[in-house]
Scaffold this motif. Structure first.
Motif, mmCIF file in Angstrom:
data_model
loop_
_atom_site.group_PDB
_atom_site.id
_atom_site.type_symbol
_atom_site.label_atom_id
_atom_site.label_comp_id
_atom_site.label_asym_id
_atom_site.label_seq_id
_atom_site.Cartn_x
_atom_site.Cartn_y
_atom_site.Cartn_z
ATOM 1 N N ILE A 137 0.756 -1.243 0.062
ATOM 2 C CA ILE A 137 0.109 0.139 0.046
ATOM 3 C C ILE A 137 0.953 1.345 0.145
ATOM 4 C CG2 ILE A 137 -0.612 0.432 2.518
ATOM 5 C CD1 ILE A 137 -3.273 0.691 1.782
ATOM 6 N N GLN A 138 1.978 1.042 0.653
ATOM 7 C CA GLN A 138 2.766 2.388 0.652
ATOM 8 C C GLN A 138 3.742 2.689 -0.817
ATOM 9 O OE1 GLN A 138 5.201 1.478 3.965
ATOM 10 N NE2 GLN A 138 3.527 2.120 5.463
ATOM 11 N N GLN A 139 3.558 1.622 -1.561
ATOM 12 C CA GLN A 139 4.142 1.947 -2.738
ATOM 13 C C GLN A 139 3.257 2.449 -3.895
ATOM 14 O OE1 GLN A 139 6.007 -1.945 -3.418
ATOM 15 N NE2 GLN A 139 7.787 -1.347 -2.237
ATOM 16 N N THR A 140 1.923 2.451 -3.369
ATOM 17 C CA THR A 140 0.832 2.940 -4.265
ATOM 18 C C THR A 140 0.596 4.243 -4.671
ATOM 19 O OG1 THR A 140 -0.429 0.831 -3.560
ATOM 20 C CG2 THR A 140 -1.547 2.646 -4.608
ATOM 21 N N LYS A 141 0.558 4.701 -5.870
ATOM 22 C CA LYS A 141 0.491 6.051 -6.131
ATOM 23 C C LYS A 141 -0.897 6.346 -6.431
ATOM 24 C CE LYS A 141 5.451 6.529 -7.059
ATOM 25 N NZ LYS A 141 5.534 5.981 -5.764
ATOM 26 N N GLY A 142 -1.263 7.749 -6.590
ATOM 27 C CA GLY A 142 -2.369 8.093 -7.322
ATOM 28 C C GLY A 142 -3.551 8.512 -6.083
ATOM 29 N N TYR A 143 -2.912 8.649 -4.801
ATOM 30 C CA TYR A 143 -4.070 8.949 -3.740
ATOM 31 C C TYR A 143 -3.529 10.028 -2.805
ATOM 32 C CZ TYR A 143 -6.007 4.543 -4.685
ATOM 33 O OH TYR A 143 -7.023 3.375 -5.119
ATOM 34 N N ASN A 144 -3.930 11.320 -2.731
ATOM 35 C CA ASN A 144 -3.440 12.454 -2.254
ATOM 36 C C ASN A 144 -3.736 12.452 -0.784
ATOM 37 O OD1 ASN A 144 -6.229 12.952 -2.361
ATOM 38 N ND2 ASN A 144 -5.692 14.450 -3.833
ATOM 39 N N LEU A 145 -4.710 11.704 0.192
ATOM 40 C CA LEU A 145 -4.491 11.765 1.441
ATOM 41 C C LEU A 145 -4.050 10.317 2.046
ATOM 42 C CD1 LEU A 145 -5.344 12.839 4.089
ATOM 43 C CD2 LEU A 145 -7.707 12.225 3.925
ATOM 44 N N HIS A 146 -3.072 10.102 2.615
ATOM 45 C CA HIS A 146 -2.736 9.077 3.266
ATOM 46 C C HIS A 146 -2.970 8.918 4.757
ATOM 47 C CE1 HIS A 146 0.256 8.321 -0.041
ATOM 48 N NE2 HIS A 146 -0.798 8.598 -0.594
ATOM 49 N N MET A 147 -3.824 8.166 5.269
ATOM 50 C CA MET A 147 -4.170 8.105 6.578
ATOM 51 C C MET A 147 -3.611 6.713 7.356
ATOM 52 S SD MET A 147 -8.164 9.502 6.463
ATOM 53 C CE MET A 147 -8.510 8.248 5.279
ATOM 54 N N THR A 148 -3.146 6.968 8.619
ATOM 55 C CA THR A 148 -2.601 5.745 9.266
ATOM 56 C C THR A 148 -3.272 5.891 10.611
ATOM 57 O OG1 THR A 148 -0.467 6.813 9.994
ATOM 58 C CG2 THR A 148 -0.463 5.238 8.042
ATOM 59 N N PHE A 149 -3.637 4.764 11.296
ATOM 60 C CA PHE A 149 -4.137 4.590 12.501
ATOM 61 C C PHE A 149 -3.194 3.927 13.457
ATOM 62 C CE2 PHE A 149 -7.551 4.393 9.103
ATOM 63 C CZ PHE A 149 -8.092 5.876 9.163
ATOM 64 N N SER A 150 -3.379 4.466 14.604
ATOM 65 C CA SER A 150 -2.336 3.930 15.513
ATOM 66 C C SER A 150 -3.029 4.263 17.022
ATOM 67 C CB SER A 150 -0.837 4.309 15.518
ATOM 68 O OG SER A 150 -0.856 6.034 15.830
ATOM 69 N N THR A 151 -2.528 3.278 18.066
ATOM 70 C CA THR A 151 -3.011 3.454 19.272
ATOM 71 C C THR A 151 -1.795 3.074 20.281
ATOM 72 O OG1 THR A 151 -4.228 2.367 20.948
ATOM 73 C CG2 THR A 151 -3.452 0.882 19.394
ATOM 74 N N GLY A 152 -2.002 3.660 21.521
ATOM 75 C CA GLY A 152 -0.986 3.370 22.622
ATOM 76 C C GLY A 152 0.631 3.914 22.490
ATOM 77 N N PRO A 153 1.447 3.939 23.442
ATOM 78 C CA PRO A 153 2.473 4.384 23.574
ATOM 79 C C PRO A 153 3.413 3.960 22.558
ATOM 80 C CG PRO A 153 2.214 2.933 25.498
ATOM 81 C CD PRO A 153 0.956 3.159 24.722
ATOM 82 N N SER A 154 3.402 2.696 21.949
ATOM 83 C CA SER A 154 4.155 2.151 20.950
ATOM 84 C C SER A 154 3.869 2.551 19.740
ATOM 85 C CB SER A 154 4.481 0.954 21.101
ATOM 86 O OG SER A 154 3.390 -0.065 21.248
ATOM 87 N N ASN A 155 2.484 3.316 19.684
ATOM 88 C CA ASN A 155 2.215 3.634 18.007
ATOM 89 C C ASN A 155 1.814 2.439 17.327
ATOM 90 O OD1 ASN A 155 1.989 6.298 18.314
ATOM 91 N ND2 ASN A 155 4.140 6.603 17.833
ATOM 92 N N GLU A 156 1.236 1.110 17.951
ATOM 93 C CA GLU A 156 0.747 0.062 17.164
ATOM 94 C C GLU A 156 -0.405 0.380 16.072
ATOM 95 O OE1 GLU A 156 -0.094 -3.188 19.733
ATOM 96 O OE2 GLU A 156 1.463 -2.460 20.979
ATOM 97 N N TYR A 157 -0.237 -0.151 15.098
ATOM 98 C CA TYR A 157 -1.226 0.150 13.874
ATOM 99 C C TYR A 157 -2.276 -0.574 14.481
ATOM 100 C CZ TYR A 157 1.548 1.826 10.457
ATOM 101 O OH TYR A 157 2.445 2.810 9.185
ATOM 102 N N VAL A 158 -3.625 0.034 14.191
ATOM 103 C CA VAL A 158 -5.065 -0.425 14.417
ATOM 104 C C VAL A 158 -5.875 -0.627 13.177
ATOM 105 C CG1 VAL A 158 -5.058 -0.356 17.108
ATOM 106 C CG2 VAL A 158 -5.642 1.437 15.321
ATOM 107 N N PRO A 159 -6.469 -1.992 13.121
ATOM 108 C CA PRO A 159 -7.239 -2.064 11.741
ATOM 109 C C PRO A 159 -8.808 -2.162 11.719
ATOM 110 C CG PRO A 159 -6.617 -4.054 12.761
ATOM 111 C CD PRO A 159 -6.143 -3.314 13.513
ATOM 112 N N ASP A 160 -9.141 -1.323 12.948
ATOM 113 C CA ASP A 160 -10.668 -1.617 13.209
ATOM 114 C C ASP A 160 -11.422 -0.146 13.542
ATOM 115 O OD1 ASP A 160 -9.200 -0.771 15.747
ATOM 116 O OD2 ASP A 160 -10.332 -2.389 16.898
ATOM 117 N N ILE A 161 -10.902 0.771 12.496
ATOM 118 C CA ILE A 161 -11.327 2.250 12.825
ATOM 119 C C ILE A 161 -12.594 2.600 11.776
ATOM 120 C CG2 ILE A 161 -10.776 4.564 12.446
ATOM 121 C CD1 ILE A 161 -8.924 2.846 14.743
ATOM 122 N N ASN A 162 -13.580 3.081 12.437
ATOM 123 C CA ASN A 162 -14.815 3.871 11.420
ATOM 124 C C ASN A 162 -14.163 5.123 11.039
ATOM 125 O OD1 ASN A 162 -16.173 1.239 12.004
ATOM 126 N ND2 ASN A 162 -17.109 2.077 13.671
#
Length: 114
Positions: A26-51
Protein backbone atom coordinates in the motif's frame (compact mmCIF):
# COMPACT_ATOMS: atom_id res chain seq x y z
CA UNK A 1 0.43 -8.33 -3.60
CA UNK A 2 -2.46 -6.51 -5.22
CA UNK A 3 -4.73 -4.33 -3.11
CA UNK A 4 -8.25 -3.80 -4.35
CA UNK A 5 -9.18 -0.21 -5.12
CA UNK A 6 -12.69 0.58 -3.98
CA UNK A 7 -15.04 3.47 -4.60
CA UNK A 8 -17.79 5.19 -2.70
CA UNK A 9 -19.67 8.25 -3.99
CA UNK A 10 -17.13 8.50 -6.81
CA UNK A 11 -14.20 8.68 -4.39
CA UNK A 12 -11.48 6.09 -4.88
CA UNK A 13 -9.84 4.60 -1.78
CA UNK A 14 -7.64 1.76 -0.60
CA UNK A 15 -7.63 0.19 2.84
CA UNK A 16 -5.20 -2.32 4.23
CA UNK A 17 -1.73 -2.57 5.63
CA UNK A 18 -2.16 -5.58 7.88
CA UNK A 19 1.15 -7.40 7.92
CA UNK A 20 4.44 -6.34 6.39
CA UNK A 21 3.71 -7.38 2.79
CA UNK A 22 0.42 -5.54 2.67
CA UNK A 23 1.77 -2.42 4.35
CA UNK A 24 4.69 -2.30 1.90
CA UNK A 25 2.33 -2.80 -1.04
CA UNK A 26 0.00 0.00 0.00
CA UNK A 27 2.89 2.39 0.73
CA UNK A 28 4.14 1.96 -2.85
CA UNK A 29 0.76 2.80 -4.34
CA UNK A 30 0.48 6.12 -6.11
CA UNK A 31 -2.50 8.21 -7.15
CA UNK A 32 -3.97 8.93 -3.71
CA UNK A 33 -3.52 12.36 -2.17
CA UNK A 34 -4.63 11.65 1.41
CA UNK A 35 -2.64 9.00 3.27
CA UNK A 36 -4.14 8.12 6.67
CA UNK A 37 -2.66 5.81 9.27
CA UNK A 38 -4.32 4.75 12.51
CA UNK A 39 -2.35 3.89 15.62
CA UNK A 40 -2.82 3.38 19.32
CA UNK A 41 -0.95 3.33 22.60
CA UNK A 42 2.54 4.45 23.59
CA UNK A 43 4.25 2.25 21.01
CA UNK A 44 2.11 3.53 18.09
CA UNK A 45 0.78 0.10 17.17
CA UNK A 46 -1.22 0.04 13.95
CA UNK A 47 -4.92 -0.67 14.42
CA UNK A 48 -7.24 -2.10 11.73
CA UNK A 49 -10.64 -1.48 13.34
CA UNK A 50 -11.37 2.18 12.70
CA UNK A 51 -14.61 3.74 11.49
CA UNK A 52 -13.78 6.75 9.32
CA UNK A 53 -15.93 9.53 7.94
CA UNK A 54 -14.70 12.16 5.53
CA UNK A 55 -16.90 15.24 5.50
CA UNK A 56 -16.93 18.51 3.63
CA UNK A 57 -16.42 21.63 5.73
CA UNK A 58 -20.20 22.07 5.55
CA UNK A 59 -20.67 18.70 7.25
CA UNK A 60 -21.75 16.67 4.21
CA UNK A 61 -20.54 13.09 4.47
CA UNK A 62 -18.53 12.15 1.41
CA UNK A 63 -17.06 8.83 2.48
CA UNK A 64 -18.00 6.47 5.32
CA UNK A 65 -15.81 3.44 5.97
CA UNK A 66 -16.30 0.87 8.72
CA UNK A 67 -13.63 -1.34 10.30
CA UNK A 68 -10.79 -0.11 8.07
CA UNK A 69 -7.10 0.46 8.50
CA UNK A 70 -4.47 0.59 9.68
CA UNK A 71 -3.68 2.41 6.42
CA UNK A 72 -6.26 4.13 4.24
CA UNK A 73 -5.41 6.04 1.07
CA UNK A 74 -8.05 8.29 -0.47
CA UNK A 75 -8.10 10.33 -3.67
CA UNK A 76 -9.93 13.60 -2.96
CA UNK A 77 -10.56 16.72 -5.00
CA UNK A 78 -8.54 19.71 -3.79
CA UNK A 79 -10.22 21.38 -0.83
CA UNK A 80 -10.66 21.22 2.93
CA UNK A 81 -12.13 18.21 4.68
CA UNK A 82 -12.98 17.06 8.18
CA UNK A 83 -11.76 13.56 8.99
CA UNK A 84 -13.53 11.78 11.86
CA UNK A 85 -12.07 8.51 13.11
CA UNK A 86 -13.84 6.44 15.76
CA UNK A 87 -12.38 3.53 17.70
CA UNK A 88 -14.09 1.89 20.69
CA UNK A 89 -16.44 4.86 20.87
CA UNK A 90 -13.59 7.39 21.07
CA UNK A 91 -13.52 9.98 18.33
CA UNK A 92 -10.53 11.73 16.76
CA UNK A 93 -11.15 14.71 14.48
CA UNK A 94 -8.82 16.44 12.13
CA UNK A 95 -9.17 19.03 9.40
CA UNK A 96 -7.03 18.54 6.33
CA UNK A 97 -6.46 20.61 3.24
CA UNK A 98 -5.76 18.70 0.06
CA UNK A 99 -3.93 20.62 -2.65
CA UNK A 100 -3.47 19.57 -6.25
CA UNK A 101 -0.43 17.38 -6.78
CA UNK A 102 0.56 17.15 -3.12
CA UNK A 103 0.16 14.18 -0.76
CA UNK A 104 -1.22 14.93 2.68
CA UNK A 105 -0.27 12.56 5.50
CA UNK A 106 -2.56 12.19 8.51
CA UNK A 107 -2.06 9.99 11.54
CA UNK A 108 -4.97 9.51 13.91
CA UNK A 109 -3.75 8.22 17.25
CA UNK A 110 -5.68 6.83 20.19
CA UNK A 111 -3.99 6.61 23.57
CA UNK A 112 -5.53 3.28 24.48
CA UNK A 113 -7.15 3.62 27.87
CA UNK A 114 -9.29 0.56 27.18
Amino acid sequence: MQLEQQQQNGIAYLSGGIGLDESRAIQQTKGYNLHMTFSTGPSNEYVPDINVKIQSMQGHELLTLNEVGPIVYVNLSPGKYVIVGTRNGLEQRSTVEVKGGAVRDLNLHWSDAA
